[in-house]
Motif scaffolding. Sequence first.
Motif, PDB file in Angstrom:
ATOM      1  N   ASP A  86       0.812  -1.217   0.000  1.00 19.71           N
ATOM      2  CA  ASP A  86       0.000   0.000   0.000  1.00 19.71           C
ATOM      3  C   ASP A  86       0.851   1.274   0.000  1.00 19.71           C
ATOM      4  O   ASP A  86       0.319   2.381   0.166  1.00 19.71           O
ATOM      5  CB  ASP A  86      -0.945   0.013   1.198  1.00 19.71           C
ATOM      6  CG  ASP A  86      -0.211  -0.102   2.533  1.00 19.71           C
ATOM      7  OD1 ASP A  86       1.026  -0.283   2.523  1.00 19.71           O
ATOM      8  OD2 ASP A  86      -0.878   0.004   3.579  1.00 19.71           O
ATOM      9  N   THR A  87       2.165   1.141  -0.190  1.00 19.81           N
ATOM     10  CA  THR A  87       3.058   2.297  -0.213  1.00 19.81           C
ATOM     11  C   THR A  87       3.347   2.699  -1.650  1.00 19.81           C
ATOM     12  O   THR A  87       3.745   1.861  -2.468  1.00 19.81           O
ATOM     13  CB  THR A  87       4.387   1.976   0.499  1.00 19.81           C
ATOM     14  OG1 THR A  87       4.116   1.668   1.870  1.00 19.81           O
ATOM     15  CG2 THR A  87       5.349   3.158   0.433  1.00 19.81           C
ATOM     16  N   THR A 110       8.962   1.471   3.436  1.00 21.03           N
ATOM     17  CA  THR A 110       9.970   0.921   2.538  1.00 21.03           C
ATOM     18  C   THR A 110      11.164   0.381   3.337  1.00 21.03           C
ATOM     19  O   THR A 110      11.259   0.599   4.544  1.00 21.03           O
ATOM     20  CB  THR A 110      10.518   1.995   1.578  1.00 21.03           C
ATOM     21  OG1 THR A 110      11.303   2.952   2.327  1.00 21.03           O
ATOM     22  CG2 THR A 110       9.398   2.731   0.853  1.00 21.03           C
ATOM     23  N   THR A 111      12.047  -0.290   2.623  1.00 17.90           N
ATOM     24  CA  THR A 111      13.351  -0.567   3.217  1.00 17.90           C
ATOM     25  C   THR A 111      14.020   0.751   3.591  1.00 17.90           C
ATOM     26  O   THR A 111      13.815   1.781   2.937  1.00 17.90           O
ATOM     27  CB  THR A 111      14.242  -1.331   2.224  1.00 17.90           C
ATOM     28  OG1 THR A 111      13.995  -0.864   0.897  1.00 17.90           O
ATOM     29  CG2 THR A 111      14.022  -2.815   2.274  1.00 17.90           C
ATOM     30  N   LEU A 208      -1.477 -14.234  -2.424  1.00 16.86           N
ATOM     31  CA  LEU A 208      -0.962 -14.615  -1.111  1.00 16.86           C
ATOM     32  C   LEU A 208      -0.024 -13.505  -0.676  1.00 16.86           C
ATOM     33  O   LEU A 208       0.969 -13.224  -1.353  1.00 16.86           O
ATOM     34  CB  LEU A 208      -0.229 -15.960  -1.186  1.00 16.86           C
ATOM     35  CG  LEU A 208       0.061 -16.637   0.156  1.00 16.86           C
ATOM     36  CD1 LEU A 208       0.077 -18.151  -0.011  1.00 16.86           C
ATOM     37  CD2 LEU A 208       1.378 -16.176   0.749  1.00 16.86           C
ATOM     38  N   LYS A 209      -0.347 -12.846   0.445  1.00 19.34           N
ATOM     39  CA  LYS A 209       0.412 -11.660   0.846  1.00 19.34           C
ATOM     40  C   LYS A 209       0.459 -11.541   2.358  1.00 19.34           C
ATOM     41  O   LYS A 209      -0.088 -12.357   3.089  1.00 19.34           O
ATOM     42  CB  LYS A 209      -0.204 -10.403   0.234  1.00 19.34           C
ATOM     43  CG  LYS A 209      -1.631 -10.115   0.694  1.00 19.34           C
ATOM     44  CD  LYS A 209      -2.178  -8.859   0.024  1.00 19.34           C
ATOM     45  CE  LYS A 209      -3.589  -8.555   0.516  1.00 19.34           C
ATOM     46  NZ  LYS A 209      -4.120  -7.306  -0.090  1.00 19.34           N
ATOM     47  N   GLY A 210       1.134 -10.486   2.812  1.00 23.78           N
ATOM     48  CA  GLY A 210       1.212 -10.209   4.247  1.00 23.78           C
ATOM     49  C   GLY A 210       2.371 -10.875   4.947  1.00 23.78           C
ATOM     50  O   GLY A 210       2.485 -10.804   6.178  1.00 23.78           O
ATOM     51  N   LEU A 211       3.245 -11.547   4.200  1.00 25.65           N
ATOM     52  CA  LEU A 211       4.397 -12.194   4.814  1.00 25.65           C
ATOM     53  C   LEU A 211       5.460 -11.156   5.193  1.00 25.65           C
ATOM     54  O   LEU A 211       5.505 -10.063   4.628  1.00 25.65           O
ATOM     55  CB  LEU A 211       4.998 -13.221   3.860  1.00 25.65           C
ATOM     56  CG  LEU A 211       4.065 -14.368   3.429  1.00 25.65           C
ATOM     57  CD1 LEU A 211       4.756 -15.259   2.407  1.00 25.65           C
ATOM     58  CD2 LEU A 211       3.623 -15.176   4.630  1.00 25.65           C
ATOM     59  N   LYS A 212       6.324 -11.511   6.115  1.00 24.08           N
ATOM     60  CA  LYS A 212       7.354 -10.583   6.580  1.00 24.08           C
ATOM     61  C   LYS A 212       8.446 -10.364   5.547  1.00 24.08           C
ATOM     62  O   LYS A 212       9.003  -9.272   5.437  1.00 24.08           O
ATOM     63  CB  LYS A 212       7.995 -11.114   7.867  1.00 24.08           C
ATOM     64  CG  LYS A 212       7.129 -10.995   9.097  1.00 24.08           C
ATOM     65  CD  LYS A 212       7.888 -11.486  10.327  1.00 24.08           C
ATOM     66  CE  LYS A 212       7.052 -11.327  11.586  1.00 24.08           C
ATOM     67  NZ  LYS A 212       7.775 -11.843  12.775  1.00 24.08           N
TER      68      LYS A 212
END
Length: 485
Positions: A86-87, A110-111, A208-212
């Motif tokens: 979402d960024t 972000t990183t 499939l999302k939301g992983l670290k």
Amino acid sequence: MSELSQLSPQPLWDIFAKICSIPHPSHHEEELAQHIMGWAKEKGLFVDRDAVGNILIRKPATAGMENRKPVVLQAHLDMVPQKNNDTVHDFAKDPIQPYIDGEWVKARGTTLGADNGIGMASALAVLADENVVHGPLEVLLTMTEETGMDGAFGLQAGWLQADILINTDSEEEGEIYMGCAGGIDFSSNLTLTREAIPAGFQTFKLTLKGLKGGHSGGDIHLGLGNANKLLARFLAAHAAELDLRLVDFNGGTLRNAIPREAFATVAVSADKTEQLKSLVATYLDILKNELSIKEKNLTVVLEPATAEKGALNAQSRDSFVQLLNATPNGVIRNSDVAKGVVETSLNVGVVTMTDDNVEIHCLIRSLIDSGKDYVVSMLESLGKLAGARTQPKGGYPGWQPDANSPVMQLVRETYQRLFNKTPNIQVIHAGLECGLFKKPYPDMDMVSIGPTITGPHSPDEQVHIESVGQYWHLLTELLKAIPQK
């Protein structure tokens, strides 16, 4: 002025804030490189650049230190570009936005680029701070480390004058690194055949999302989810029973970052849509049961979509899904020599599908060459079974530990004196450039140190503020303690 200016040591944090303001993802370091060269020239320092773009800056010894062994401080110019879904951020154009959150510095969505921006800032701060006592000093900033160690591969013999190299790319305060894993890229390519989606089929996007996510070396032992593997597992289990037509599959963005998201476009007959929805919900429950401790934000989303091209025929679908599902991922073997350290691993980093081809791109790491060779052999065998074209490429050596290293002993003694505790002497399961530097400079004594950075190569990246001060204290005292020639 950045809010980082309130932090200590101020010269280091001010320089890091400036680094954050200039975009510098891999392959886009030139603006930052030009800024640093101009900055060094303004200070009257010797500046040079080699054929591959590495920067070398020299600063004479402070008074009375001229007879000390010359030292080179080394960092890499580029950062890993990863952002939350979402960024909105263009890494080639937009500045990183660092902020203070309690004991940590983070970035907005972000990183952060603390890997290796803090190390780079520390080297430049030594050049800028006239209070730092040191012998003959060089600073080496290398190009495009994160996507292939281009600068380290291109480093020429005879350019550096130093006897000792201090690499600043480690990520745990209190640990001294004296060795690291080597690595090699491996790609498998399958030719695809498509056919029309039958009438009466409905198309969905499966996400499939939301992983670290995280660093494919330093975090590979943590048991984090790999989005490519998890989505392939679902397709392998249910494609046949659903008569599922696979239109598209893409996942991951960098081979050295654990994939956080993967996407598949699928079509099923109208009478199987409810079964598909039920199986997706069940699979999400399964994954939450398996991974809820490590992956609290994991989710699987199914939503209507449109297909703008045909689907893979059954043979192409099965060859791809079964190859990806069978490809190993994660820790292959732990080291018998370096206790608690991974010896060999791989990361199924990026899957890219086009109209007529799909590529599975992995990064293999190992402390020993035979470990890399074993995984390459395994992937080549899988590729032959699937009818894929396979290619290992871009291999780089590990950094062989030297238990008798004088600079390692000096760092350990200096750390003990400053903090009244013994540091851990470690071998790291990540790629440091030191192994490559040993080829043109086989007699150079090397060590790697740094502050505490967690979540590198992911938007969760953060650097511990207090540890940066400790690292700076160690670095400056170390420079003061370098022995005579």
